[in-house]
Design an enzyme around this catalytic site. Structure first.
Site, PDB file in Angstrom:
ATOM      1  N   ASP A  41       0.588  -1.086   0.142  1.00  0.00           N
ATOM      2  CA  ASP A  41      -0.043   0.145   0.004  1.00  0.00           C
ATOM      3  C   ASP A  41       0.765   1.222   0.137  1.00  0.00           C
ATOM      4  O   ASP A  41       0.473   2.336   0.725  1.00  0.00           O
ATOM      5  CB  ASP A  41      -1.023  -0.011   1.274  1.00  0.00           C
ATOM      6  CG  ASP A  41      -2.036  -1.279   1.075  1.00  0.00           C
ATOM      7  OD1 ASP A  41      -2.020  -1.882   0.202  1.00  0.00           O
ATOM      8  OD2 ASP A  41      -2.700  -1.109   2.270  1.00  0.00           O
ATOM      9  N   ASP A  79      -4.842  -0.625  -1.706  1.00  0.00           N
ATOM     10  CA  ASP A  79      -6.251  -0.613  -1.073  1.00  0.00           C
ATOM     11  C   ASP A  79      -6.925  -0.065  -2.315  1.00  0.00           C
ATOM     12  O   ASP A  79      -6.508   1.074  -2.969  1.00  0.00           O
ATOM     13  CB  ASP A  79      -6.124   0.565   0.072  1.00  0.00           C
ATOM     14  CG  ASP A  79      -6.191  -0.160   1.330  1.00  0.00           C
ATOM     15  OD1 ASP A  79      -6.048  -1.378   1.691  1.00  0.00           O
ATOM     16  OD2 ASP A  79      -6.272   0.717   2.212  1.00  0.00           O
ATOM     17  N   HIS A  81     -10.993   0.916  -2.523  1.00  0.00           N
ATOM     18  CA  HIS A  81     -12.204   0.847  -1.702  1.00  0.00           C
ATOM     19  C   HIS A  81     -13.090   1.493  -2.711  1.00  0.00           C
ATOM     20  O   HIS A  81     -12.940   2.209  -3.612  1.00  0.00           O
ATOM     21  CB  HIS A  81     -11.967   1.879  -0.570  1.00  0.00           C
ATOM     22  CG  HIS A  81     -11.323   1.259   0.778  1.00  0.00           C
ATOM     23  ND1 HIS A  81     -11.501   0.148   1.145  1.00  0.00           N
ATOM     24  CD2 HIS A  81     -10.203   1.861   1.381  1.00  0.00           C
ATOM     25  CE1 HIS A  81     -10.278  -0.175   1.901  1.00  0.00           C
ATOM     26  NE2 HIS A  81      -9.755   1.113   2.034  1.00  0.00           N
ATOM     27  N   HIS A  85     -17.451   3.103   1.421  1.00  0.00           N
ATOM     28  CA  HIS A  85     -17.066   2.031   1.917  1.00  0.00           C
ATOM     29  C   HIS A  85     -17.298   1.976   3.424  1.00  0.00           C
ATOM     30  O   HIS A  85     -17.346   3.122   4.200  1.00  0.00           O
ATOM     31  CB  HIS A  85     -15.518   1.850   1.862  1.00  0.00           C
ATOM     32  CG  HIS A  85     -14.981   0.531   2.049  1.00  0.00           C
ATOM     33  ND1 HIS A  85     -14.467   0.034   3.424  1.00  0.00           N
ATOM     34  CD2 HIS A  85     -15.089  -0.680   1.204  1.00  0.00           C
ATOM     35  CE1 HIS A  85     -14.354  -1.392   3.341  1.00  0.00           C
ATOM     36  NE2 HIS A  85     -14.392  -1.604   2.060  1.00  0.00           N
ATOM     37  N   HIS A 114     -10.436   7.043   1.839  1.00  0.00           N
ATOM     38  CA  HIS A 114      -9.146   7.130   1.170  1.00  0.00           C
ATOM     39  C   HIS A 114      -9.105   5.952   0.125  1.00  0.00           C
ATOM     40  O   HIS A 114      -9.964   5.040   0.286  1.00  0.00           O
ATOM     41  CB  HIS A 114      -7.991   6.769   2.148  1.00  0.00           C
ATOM     42  CG  HIS A 114      -8.157   5.377   2.993  1.00  0.00           C
ATOM     43  ND1 HIS A 114      -9.210   5.080   3.777  1.00  0.00           N
ATOM     44  CD2 HIS A 114      -7.590   4.308   2.858  1.00  0.00           C
ATOM     45  CE1 HIS A 114      -9.084   3.767   4.390  1.00  0.00           C
ATOM     46  NE2 HIS A 114      -8.262   3.268   3.607  1.00  0.00           N
ATOM     47  N   LYS A 139      -7.294  -4.692  -2.900  1.00  0.00           N
ATOM     48  CA  LYS A 139      -7.994  -5.340  -1.636  1.00  0.00           C
ATOM     49  C   LYS A 139      -8.864  -4.306  -1.227  1.00  0.00           C
ATOM     50  O   LYS A 139      -8.799  -3.042  -1.403  1.00  0.00           O
ATOM     51  CB  LYS A 139      -6.911  -5.862  -0.523  1.00  0.00           C
ATOM     52  CG  LYS A 139      -6.003  -4.707  -0.118  1.00  0.00           C
ATOM     53  CD  LYS A 139      -4.806  -5.247   0.739  1.00  0.00           C
ATOM     54  CE  LYS A 139      -3.884  -4.249   1.259  1.00  0.00           C
ATOM     55  NZ  LYS A 139      -4.598  -3.310   2.063  1.00  0.00           N
ATOM     56  N   CYS A 184      -1.846  -2.649   7.815  1.00  0.00           N
ATOM     57  CA  CYS A 184      -2.045  -3.437   6.777  1.00  0.00           C
ATOM     58  C   CYS A 184      -0.430  -4.460   6.463  1.00  0.00           C
ATOM     59  O   CYS A 184      -0.518  -5.611   6.230  1.00  0.00           O
ATOM     60  CB  CYS A 184      -1.868  -2.961   5.305  1.00  0.00           C
ATOM     61  SG  CYS A 184      -3.674  -1.821   5.018  1.00  0.00           S
TER      62      CYS A 184
END
Length: 239
Positions: A41, A79, A81, A85, A114, A139, A184
């Site tokens: 990330d 990430d 999203h 989310h 984010h 993810k 993470c």
């Protein structure tokens, strides 16, 4: 092992002392074909000016670029999203970032919006220079489940497929770097251990958020799980 999803639990001083007393690996580590670097990330939202900027997050980039040269196998994560989310504080009336709520899969930290799919904030840092990276795992794209780990979503059941990919490549050891150490990175390292891999976290190639003791707790949890804490200088990199 402490439940890693109870991130606000108090850190035991005994566990921390045992972890910090571990000797530094004396010999240089030479990654082989059975080793993989997981770059977690390193995205614009987590860098200076981002909506969830990690303090000194930009400092991991040159370290990661340098050590990546030692690895034939590199995987990167993002990430990714959806808008609105479930992990965003903005979708929960009266809630603020870094407060927690209970969801069906457990305690959830609420974050500023984010890494929304397709936005510049979700993009990997332009300063990363790892042209030989072979896979990007996205993810957190299920709207109702957060996903810190590169291996499993926060429900502890839904797989990203990364473990199968690594096994298919005959990887036995993973080295984890990136953002953020206490979320993470730590969850990835813990799930990698559960999946049967030997795991190293490259401390100076990571930075943490550290909300309410989360950084110290993450290191203690990783130590209990058998994760090895190293520095980038422990990795042999050809000039």
């Amino acid at each position: 092992m402490l439940d890693r999803r109870q991130i606000l639990a108090t850190l035991g001083t005994t566990a921390l002392a045992a972890f910090t007393s571990n000797p530094v690996l004396a010999a240089s580590i030479k990654p082989d074909e059975a080793s993989a670097l997981l770059v977690i990330d390193v995205q614009n939202c987590f860098l200076p000016g981002g909506s969830l900027a990690v303090k000194e997050g930009e400092q991991v980039v040159p370290v990661i670029n340098r050590i990546a040269k030692a690895f034939a196998n590199v995987v990167m994560t993002q990430d990714w999203h959806t808008p609105g989310h479930v992990s965003f504080a903005s979708v929960h009336s009266g809630k603020k970032p870094f407060e927690t709520i209970d969801l069906p899969y457990g305690k959830q930290v609420l974050w500023p919006d984010h890494c929304v799919q397709g936005t510049d904030g979700a993009a990997l840092s332009k300063d990363l220079s790892i042209p030989h990276a072979e896979l990007v795992i996205r993810k957190g794209f299920h709207k109702d489940v957060d996903s810190y780990s590169a291996f499993l979503e926060a429900d502890g059941k839904t797989s990203t497929g990364l473990a199968g990919y690594l096994r298919g490549r005959k990887i036995k050891r993973v080295f984890v770097a990136g953002l953020a150490t206490d979320f993470c990175v730590a969850w990835t390292a813990l799930d990698a251990r559960k999946a049967g891999f030997e795991v190293y976290v490259v401390e100076d190639a990571c930075r943490g958020i550290d909300t309410q003791g989360s950084l110290a707790k993450a290191w203690a949890d990783m130590a209990k799980a058998g994760v090895k804490r190293i520095q980038s200088s422990d990795i042999a990199v050809s000039a």
